[in-house]
Scaffold this active site. Structure first.
Site: not given
Length: 241
Positions: A104-106, A108
């Site tokens: 999960l990107d930073k 999100s």
């Protein structure tokens, strides 16, 4: 009595070191040794061999199988790289070696699974297996019927030179929608929205296959239940790793 032989990449994966693909990359890079010798692709080992991964001893004997569900807050980075000060491994400080299934990107939030089972990582994450992941997303302006139609049909992403798979999407509020994907392109939802003239404000993952975020508090984790694991394994039958 002869010792059971394991392919080295599977041995490393079963030991919770990394996925098979990452193991192959490490072997190719000369970061794995067996009995003091640099390992080569395709070699096999026994439980009695001395296997070192980046200088650290590896053993898959008596390893507990771990699968936890974590509600990731914004700001935590899904990497085991120690040079990243907000890396998820240091942040969680889990008592055994685990690593995230996918990313999960930073910015999100939401459901992230972590495990010490390399094969499980591959089976869940490989795009060819088309396993569902569900998200709730808010954007910077009102969602139109055309936006929903285009997102569902597939969006061409110029920077990746690919068109996303058809997906399920449902409008929840003027600027909020639910989306179910069966692939995991880098920052896929953000890229899809941007291609259609929208900017993501918040993005939360609420489900991976049969495992749901539910009411798990942010920045906390729980063990995946035996019932969830049983159903997950059924869903993974036939998946490529």
């Amino acid at each position: 009595m002869s010792q059971e032989l394991f392919r080295l990449n599977k041995y490393l994966s079963d030991a919770g070191v990394c996925s098979r693909r990452a193991a192959d990359a490490a072997i190719e890079a000369g970061q794995v040794t067996v009995n003091g010798q640099v390992a080569v692709m395709g070699m096999k080992v026994t439980s009695e061999d001395e296997v070192l991964f980046k200088g650290k001893t590896v053993s898959n004997v008596g390893k507990n199988q771990i699968l936890i569900a974590y509600n990731k807050p914004a700001g935590i980075v899904c990497t085991a790289e120690k040079r990243e000060k907000n890396n998820i491994i240091d942040h969680l400080n889990y008592p055994e070696r685990i690593y995230p299934i996918g990313r999960l990107d930073k910015d999100s939030t939401g459901l992230l699974l972590l495990t010490n089972q390399g094969d499980l990582v591959n089976k869940i994450m490989r795009g060819v297996n088309a396993h569902e992941k569900e998200y709730v997303v808010t954007v910077d302006k009102e969602i139109t019927a055309d936006f929903i139609k285009q997102m569902a049909a597939g969006v061409y992403l110029e920077e990746l030179d690919t068109t996303t798979r058809k997906c399920q999407i449902k409008k929840l509020a003027p600027n909020k929608f639910n989306i179910i994907l069966t692939q995991g392109l880098n920052r896929q939802i953000r890229r899809m929205c941007q291609a259609l003239g929208y900017r993501v404000r918040t993005l939360k993952r609420v489900r991976i296959m049969n495992i749901e975020l539910g009411d798990l508090k942010e920045d906390s984790y729980r063990d995946v239940t035996s019932a969830e694991l049983k159903k997950l394994n059924k869903l993974l039958v036939g998946s490529k790793n």
